[in-house]
Write an enzyme that holds these catalytic residues in place. Structure first.
Site, PDB file in Angstrom:
ATOM      1  N   GLY A  98       0.857  -1.171   0.109  1.00  0.00           N
ATOM      2  CA  GLY A  98      -0.108   0.275  -0.087  1.00  0.00           C
ATOM      3  C   GLY A  98       0.863   1.140  -0.013  1.00  0.00           C
ATOM      4  O   GLY A  98       2.146   1.206   0.229  1.00  0.00           O
ATOM      5  N   GLY A 100       2.972   3.283   1.443  1.00  0.00           N
ATOM      6  CA  GLY A 100       3.750   3.406   2.705  1.00  0.00           C
ATOM      7  C   GLY A 100       4.667   4.699   2.973  1.00  0.00           C
ATOM      8  O   GLY A 100       4.934   5.019   4.231  1.00  0.00           O
ATOM      9  N   ASP A 133      10.100   4.216   7.284  1.00  0.00           N
ATOM     10  CA  ASP A 133       9.881   5.559   8.056  1.00  0.00           C
ATOM     11  C   ASP A 133       9.019   6.577   7.274  1.00  0.00           C
ATOM     12  O   ASP A 133       8.720   7.708   7.796  1.00  0.00           O
ATOM     13  CB  ASP A 133      11.179   6.241   8.379  1.00  0.00           C
ATOM     14  CG  ASP A 133      12.069   6.373   7.004  1.00  0.00           C
ATOM     15  OD1 ASP A 133      11.415   6.227   5.963  1.00  0.00           O
ATOM     16  OD2 ASP A 133      13.390   6.507   7.126  1.00  0.00           O
ATOM     17  N   ASP A 261       3.311  -4.069  -8.317  1.00  0.00           N
ATOM     18  CA  ASP A 261       2.844  -3.087  -7.715  1.00  0.00           C
ATOM     19  C   ASP A 261       3.535  -1.691  -8.308  1.00  0.00           C
ATOM     20  O   ASP A 261       3.303  -0.593  -7.918  1.00  0.00           O
ATOM     21  CB  ASP A 261       3.281  -3.127  -6.066  1.00  0.00           C
ATOM     22  CG  ASP A 261       4.743  -3.426  -5.753  1.00  0.00           C
ATOM     23  OD1 ASP A 261       5.123  -4.358  -6.316  1.00  0.00           O
ATOM     24  OD2 ASP A 261       5.289  -2.483  -5.181  1.00  0.00           O
ATOM     25  N   ASN A 262       4.394  -2.063  -9.343  1.00  0.00           N
ATOM     26  CA  ASN A 262       4.979  -0.752  -9.810  1.00  0.00           C
ATOM     27  C   ASN A 262       4.414  -0.828 -11.330  1.00  0.00           C
ATOM     28  O   ASN A 262       5.260   0.289 -12.000  1.00  0.00           O
ATOM     29  CB  ASN A 262       6.453  -0.591  -9.847  1.00  0.00           C
ATOM     30  CG  ASN A 262       7.146  -0.612  -8.464  1.00  0.00           C
ATOM     31  OD1 ASN A 262       6.643   0.029  -7.637  1.00  0.00           O
ATOM     32  ND2 ASN A 262       8.371  -1.267  -8.012  1.00  0.00           N
TER      33      ASN A 262
HETATM   34  P1  AMP Z   1       9.043   0.615  -3.671  1.00  0.00           P
HETATM   35  O1  AMP Z   1      10.136  -0.313  -3.756  1.00  0.00           O
HETATM   36  O2  AMP Z   1       9.192   1.859  -3.580  1.00  0.00           O
HETATM   37  O3  AMP Z   1       8.305   0.302  -4.837  1.00  0.00           O
HETATM   38  O4  AMP Z   1       7.957   0.540  -2.329  1.00  0.00           O
HETATM   39  C1  AMP Z   1       7.410  -0.852  -2.158  1.00  0.00           C
HETATM   40  C2  AMP Z   1       6.558  -0.835  -0.846  1.00  0.00           C
HETATM   41  O5  AMP Z   1       7.362  -0.498   0.228  1.00  0.00           O
HETATM   42  C3  AMP Z   1       5.212   0.058  -1.049  1.00  0.00           C
HETATM   43  O6  AMP Z   1       4.137  -0.228  -0.286  1.00  0.00           O
HETATM   44  C4  AMP Z   1       6.228   1.428  -0.335  1.00  0.00           C
HETATM   45  O7  AMP Z   1       4.940   2.151  -0.114  1.00  0.00           O
HETATM   46  C5  AMP Z   1       6.809   0.957   0.747  1.00  0.00           C
HETATM   47  N1  AMP Z   1       7.902   1.624   1.220  1.00  0.00           N
HETATM   48  C6  AMP Z   1       9.003   1.871   0.508  1.00  0.00           C
HETATM   49  N2  AMP Z   1       9.974   2.657   1.298  1.00  0.00           N
HETATM   50  C7  AMP Z   1       9.311   2.899   2.343  1.00  0.00           C
HETATM   51  C8  AMP Z   1       9.495   3.715   3.275  1.00  0.00           C
HETATM   52  N3  AMP Z   1      10.749   4.509   3.521  1.00  0.00           N
HETATM   53  N4  AMP Z   1       8.653   4.049   4.473  1.00  0.00           N
HETATM   54  C9  AMP Z   1       7.702   3.212   4.491  1.00  0.00           C
HETATM   55  N5  AMP Z   1       7.017   2.352   3.332  1.00  0.00           N
HETATM   56  C10 AMP Z   1       8.011   2.208   2.497  1.00  0.00           C
HETATM   57 MG    MG Z   2       6.581   0.871  -5.632  1.00  0.00          MG
END
Ligand code: AMP
Ligand code: MG
Length: 521
Positions: A98, A100, A133, A261-262
């Site tokens: 979700g 995050g 975070d 999810d991307n």
């Molecule tokens: P991503 O690798 O950016 O596509 O993120 C994958 C998942 O991890 C998604 O649900 C993001 O919202 C969550 N996420 C990535 N970085 C963070 C962060 N620093 N704090 C909270 N959630 C994160």
């Molecule tokens: Mg992502």
């Protein structure tokens, strides 16, 4: 992007946001306000994006932008929410995902009636933050900001970014404190393949249908009258995704983390992480250093996209027909068209880059039959395949090579090759074939002139190479925002040469090979 008439532009922040997504049932998301970023300061603003949103750039003042997009103030009508979605990460289903660390602030309806999502990335913790975070670091925010502009400049479908706000706040990444930032992402669609996966895998088919209806009404209204709207929508998603990945392959772009999810429902490059444009053309390039298996290596991207589309199509089974077997048959047929579409878009784009073909291949047009004679088409395809194999074997810079073909008279191309490869003789045979093919087109001098002009409109002088992003990150982290603001417009118009930025038009320096990209952002 054409700028709208100044009279139709509104003052910032007078435009109230709408929130169509928040009118969906409450369990589609979680409402939460941004967590204010300490001492926010505007680093850069993309004026072209502001204009597209219908905002008068003169009304944008840096202090105000820093407060709104540093999480201190909500825009009028804003109803911030974190979207729930799930997804397949490196092949494994993860139900825990979700937003995050990002929030959908609301939707801005521009004067041309396009509805833009404003999404603040790095805005603090949400229900879906797990151990994170909720923040984004400056380094990764700059990379997303720049690549959004660069992809737009190249004509590759992408999300955009209005601005980037820096801060004195720090977040720990790989054991080191790094400065935080927020990025205001702008796109018509924040629906990921993973939104559908969430409801399908939790067997909430009524919610799945509601999501599908929402997407049809908002993104594919033309298919609402189709005998099977969800199927028509999926076919369109397949087509746009095939188009998108074909553009990546034609320009040497490695996404890096093609998790479902991307993946954007409207076929935009979405959620930038450890991406790169390759300097040397190496098909086995892995952009993300934590991708040990090379699942998302450059050469796998077309197949990975198909795998991702398969995951999405599975979610459409309950939507497409009451009879599961019949639904699967229809969905399989739709998926079977993926490779043909991909090949069509890929060869069209590379043909255009070689100045062999000027037929249109835009993603929003229907896929029309190819009119070129089959034997010419076959010869073109073999020229392209052989060129790519040659670039790979010589580890040559693809971008410089295509620009050289666009700029140099045919008679000089061989000589100039020495500047970009230590073994120009390896290209001699291919260049002869290419020149022979051009001769057979029997173009008039005027047509030849036009052909070269068209090539210069599609083969960039500037590309956002890793080392360029690195230079910009280092300057910005030291508080010098000159380079980011100087290079932004260049990346948005990458086909125009600028003498004062000649150093970025050549090959990457040797140190570029040592840059390490990770998912940590
Ligand atoms: P991503 O690798 O950016 O596509 O993120 C994958 C998942 O991890 C998604 O649900 C993001 O919202 C969550 N996420 C990535 N970085 C963070 C962060 N620093 N704090 C909270 N959630 C994160
Ligand atoms: Mg992502």
């Amino acid at each position: 992007m054409t700028a709208p008439d100044k009279r139709t532009l509104s003052q910032f922040p007078d435009l109230p946001l709408d929130n169509s997504y928040s009118r969906l049932p409450e369990h589609f998301y979680h409402r939460v306000d941004p967590t204010p970023l300490q001492a926010p300061a505007l680093i850069s603003l993309n004026i072209a994006v502001a204009q597209q949103l219908g905002i008068d750039p003169d009304s944008l003042n840096p202090e105000q932008l820093a407060l709104y997009f540093g999480g201190h103030k909500n825009l009028p009508g804003s109803n911030p929410l974190a979207m729930k979605y799930t997804g397949h990460q490196f092949g494994v289903y993860n139900p825990q995902l979700g937003d995050g660390r990002g929030l959908l602030l609301g939707e801005l309806v521009a004067p041309d009636q396009r509805r833009w999502d404003l999404h603040l990335k790095g805005s603090g913790k949400t229900h879906y933050s797990r151990f994170g975070d909720g923040r984004a670091v400056l380094r990764s925010s700059i990379r997303e900001y720049l690549i959004s502009a660069a992809m737009q400049g190249l004509g590759i479908p992408t999300t955009q970014a209005l601005c980037i706000v820096g801060s004195e706040e720090k977040a720990m990444r790989d054991g080191m404190p790094e400065p935080c930032a927020t990025l205001l992402r702008v796109t018509e669609c924040h629906i990921r393949f993973g939104h559908f996966e969430h409801f399908y895998h939790s067997q909430r088919y009524d919610d799945l249908r509601q999501l599908s209806d929402y997407c049809l009404a908002r993104y594919f209204p033309e298919y609402q009258a189709h005998p099977n709207p969800p199927l028509a929508m999926l076919e369109e998603v397949i087509r746009r995704s095939a188009y998108l990945v074909a553009q990546w392959q034609a320009y040497g772009f490695v996404h890096g983390v093609m998790n479902t999810d991307n993946m954007s429902l409207i076929g935009e490059t979405f959620d930038y992480g450890p991406y790169q444009f390759m300097d040397e053309y190496k098909p086995h390039t892995i952009s993300n250093h934590s991708d040990h298996q090379g699942r998302y290596a450059f050469q796998h991207q077309p197949d990975v996209m198909r795998w991702n589309l398969y995951r999405l199509a599975q979610c459409f089974v309950p939507l497409v027909a009451d009879d599961g077997i019949e639904a699967k048959k229809q969905l399989e047929e739709a998926l079977d068209r993926y490779h043909g579409l991909y090949n069509h878009y890929y060869y069209s784009k590379v043909s255009q880059r070689l100045g062999l073909d000027n037929h249109t291949d835009q993603p929003h047009e229907q896929h029309t039959a190819i009119e070129t004679a089959p034997e010419t088409r076959r010869e073109e395809q073999s020229l392209i395949d052989d060129l790519m194999a040659l670039l790979a074997s010589q580890q040559a810079d693809m971008t410089l090579f295509f620009r050289l073909l666009s700029e140099q008279a045919i008679s000089q191309q061989y000589q100039t090759l020495q500047q970009i490869t230590p073994r120009p003789q390896a290209f001699e045979h291919w260049l002869n074939r290419y020149h022979q093919h051009l001769t057979e087109l029997s173009l008039t001098p005027h047509q030849e002139e036009q052909r070269q002009q068209q090539m210069k409109q599609i083969n960039p002088v500037y590309l956002l190479r890793n080392y360029m992003a690195q230079d910009i990150i280092e300057a910005t982290e030291k508080g010098d925002f000159t380079l980011i603001n100087q290079l932004l417009p260049i990346l948005m118009q990458p086909f125009i040469y600028h003498k004062q930025l000649a150093q970025y038009a050549g090959p990457a320096p040797d140190w570029a090979a040592g840059i390490c990209l990770t998912c940590s952002s």
